[in-house]
Design an enzyme around this catalytic site. Structure first.
Site, PDB file in Angstrom:
ATOM      1  N   ASP A 239       1.853 -30.213 -11.004  1.00 37.15           N
ATOM      2  CA  ASP A 239       2.434 -30.185  -9.658  1.00 37.15           C
ATOM      3  C   ASP A 239       3.202 -31.486  -9.494  1.00 37.15           C
ATOM      4  O   ASP A 239       2.632 -32.573  -9.654  1.00 37.15           O
ATOM      5  CB  ASP A 239       1.334 -30.117  -8.594  1.00 37.15           C
ATOM      6  CG  ASP A 239       0.613 -28.775  -8.585  1.00 37.15           C
ATOM      7  OD1 ASP A 239       1.026 -27.865  -9.314  1.00 37.15           O
ATOM      8  OD2 ASP A 239      -0.379 -28.648  -7.838  1.00 37.15           O
ATOM      9  N   ASP A 393      -0.104 -17.845  -3.691  1.00 34.61           N
ATOM     10  CA  ASP A 393      -1.030 -18.853  -3.165  1.00 34.61           C
ATOM     11  C   ASP A 393      -1.936 -18.197  -2.125  1.00 34.61           C
ATOM     12  O   ASP A 393      -1.726 -18.359  -0.921  1.00 34.61           O
ATOM     13  CB  ASP A 393      -0.245 -20.002  -2.506  1.00 34.61           C
ATOM     14  CG  ASP A 393       0.698 -20.692  -3.484  1.00 34.61           C
ATOM     15  OD1 ASP A 393       0.260 -21.044  -4.579  1.00 34.61           O
ATOM     16  OD2 ASP A 393       1.884 -20.875  -3.136  1.00 34.61           O
TER      17      ASP A 393
END
Ligand code: 1PR
Length: 539
Positions: A239, A393
């Site tokens: 990330d 997500d």
């Protein structure tokens, strides 16, 4: 000097990088003369069969290419570059191929298989060739939905290697100096680079075709070899975002919260970490540009630079996500999601992943607003389904009763805060900040229909917890689609990977925190999987 037949249909940066890394210069083929004059020709077909052949025809390359092949001059076709050698393909039934090899390309049956065939598989080498000597046990990276079938009499003299996926298919062909591979050597790590080097350097040798028996097509009694198996992939995810000092860093959240005492956690430099994971045996690397929903990724030059530099040293597939959507800048200039994806591909991505925009697309599809112009359709149309990953997500929403929602509900063994044992998986956007009225199962199904090639299935509940993957979520989504599913979020130990692959049909598993913090080396994960009898590519 190596001539590269890049007809502008997609991303061939990976192959350029691999050839450059091996110390050769690449010359682009622009004219028929360039084909006639080539000393060695690379043809990394990209996209769909029809588009590739159509482009060759438009450019007037079909005849010079056929002449080149029939004259037995050094040629390496990759993926669609192998398929184009055949007479035609079910992918584009009305488009003739180059017709150098008898036979047609067919789609994998989807009834019992994840399609595309994506990941690391082995070869059963059927003839001795200097190209593959010593690499017989190696795994190579495949990604394709169509394949050439073995047809004994017709094309046996071309067969160099076969691979199994729902039955055997042709994974490599060779006749003299003409070679073509269904897999991607430029994405197959060190062994792939070695194979490329052999093609680029010398004259290839090949044992003569005896013609007495279609080599390897029908094993002698008692000599049947076990089928090759597609490996379960282990993916390292980075990330990436700017920290408060403006530096691009690898960060990691707990349930998507990446700040610790107010500061963005800094776990390292993106290019260095990606290169480390490549060396340590990661089967793929994913970058998620996690704040791209705020900014416009095409202005994020440091992120694009990270991609470019990574792709020069990482020779396994690279996925990039974050900010893939249409955008209008302050000057009123509009960009499509495809424009953003184009730039990511040009900078070195092999696949892109779409998060928030996929949720909005599904909402529109559900409302009947379908125009064929969604980011998924546009990008899959240009680069192929396998290049489009949907990053979901989801967060659990618990219910007292399954009647309380219209969404796909499961009876869960992980009860909610008030003992509820029903839940659904709510999709979120903007990095988990906002829940929408779409569930993960429906999202995956609609995105598959629109042309997505893979699902990256995160879990906000498990992210960064080290508590193991959300097996119930993976099972629910896996059962709903035929495209590969990557289990993500919650890995805390090698045993969690074993569990994900044993208790669900996940095709790949991804982790971030345990790798960044050096708690578990990738090799240890691979060893645990191998010990459990699961097929893996050795680290
Ligand atoms: O919505 O298209 O711009 O894409 C944004 C992308 O960024 C999405 O793919 C979304 O998953 C990701 N993202 C956004 N915010 C965050 C955050 O953490 N605040 N990261 C975020 C999501 C999740 C995983 C993570 C695993 C494994 N990261 O990919 O790597 O959960 O972690 P673990 O092994 O440490 O448990 P768009």
């Amino acid at each position: 000097m190596i001539s590269l037949l890049d007809y502008g249909a997609g991303n061939v940066r990976s192959l350029r990088n691999a050839v450059t890394r091996l110390g050769y210069e690449v010359k682009d083929v622009r004219t028929q003369e360039d084909i006639r004059g080539a000393a060695r020709l690379l043809f990394p077909g990209v996209g769909a069969f029809g588009a590739a052949m159509g482009r060759l025809r438009e450019l007037g390359f079909v005849e010079p290419l056929r002449d080149y092949l029939l004259a037995d001059r050094p040629f390496l076709g990759i993926c669609i570059g192998l398929q184009c050698l055949f007479e035609g393909s079910d992918e584009s039934p009305d488009v003739p191929g180059l017709g150098v090899i008898p036979g047609r390309i067919e789609r994998f049956p989807t009834s019992a298989l994840s399609v595309p065939h994506m990941g690391w598989n082995r070869l059963r080498v059927r003839r001795e060739s200097s190209l593959l000597a010593g690499l017989e046990r190696a795994r190579f990276y495949f990604v394709h939905s169509y394949r050439a079938r073995l047809a004994a009499a017709a094309n046996a003299e071309w067969l160099l290697a076969e691979t199994d996926y729902g039955g055997p298919f042709v994974s490599a062909v060779q006749r003299g100096q003409v070679v073509a591979l269904q897999f991607h050597p430029e994405k197959s790590g060190i062994v792939g680079l070695e194979l490329l080097r052999r093609f680029l350097t010398g004259t290839l040798t090949l044992a003569p075709f005896t013609g007495t028996r279609p080599t390897g097509l029908v094993p002698e009694p008692g000599q049947a070899e076990p089928p090759t198996r597609l490996a379960k992939r282990v993916i390292a995810c980075l990330d990436v975002r700017s920290n408060d000092a403006g530096d691009l860093v690898v960060t990691k959240g707990d349930q998507y919260d990446v700040r610790e005492q107010g500061e963005v956690r800094n776990l390292g430099k993106p290019v260095d970490l990606a290169a480390r994971y490549y060396r340590e045996g990661a089967d793929e690397i994913a970058f998620l540009n996690i704040t791209a929903f705020r900014d416009f990724p095409l202005r994020d030059q440091p992120m694009l630079e990270v991609l470019k530099r990574t792709s020069e040293q990482v020779f396994v597939p690279l996925t990039i996500g974050g900010g893939i959507r249409a955008f209008t800048d302050a000057g009123g200039h509009s960009y499509s999601a495809l424009d953003v994806a184009d730039e990511y591909f040009r900078s070195g991505a092999d696949k892109i992943s779409i998060g928030s925009d996929a949720v909005y697309t599904v909402e529109r599809v559900r409302a009947g607003d379908v125009d064929g112009r969604s980011a998924i359709e546009q990008i899959a149309g240009r680069y192929g389904n396998q290049a489009v990953v949907i990053s979901i997500d989801p967060r659990r929403v618990y219910l007292a009763s399954p009647e309380d929602t219209k969404h796909s509900v499961i009876d869960t063994a992980v009860p909610g805060p008030h003992g509820e044992h029903w839940c659904w998986f709510q999709c979120t956007v903007r990095g988990g900040r906002e829940g929408r009225d779409v569930d993960a199962v429906e999202l995956a199904q609609i995105c598959e229909r629109l042309g997505a090639g893979e699902i990256l299935l995160n879990s906000i509940d498990r992210d960064g917890t080290g508590a193991g993957f959300d097996l119930e979520l993976i099972r629910a989504v896996r059962a709903a689609v035929r495209i590969p599913v990557i289990a993500s979020s919650g890995a805390g130990s090698p045993a969690h990977f074993v569990e994900a692959f044993s208790a669900t049909d996940a095709d790949a598993a991804l982790a971030a925190g345990i790798f960044h913090r050096r708690e578990v080396p990738i090799a240890q994960v691979k060893q645990a999987l191998a010990d459990a009898g699961l097929p893996v590519r050795a680290a």
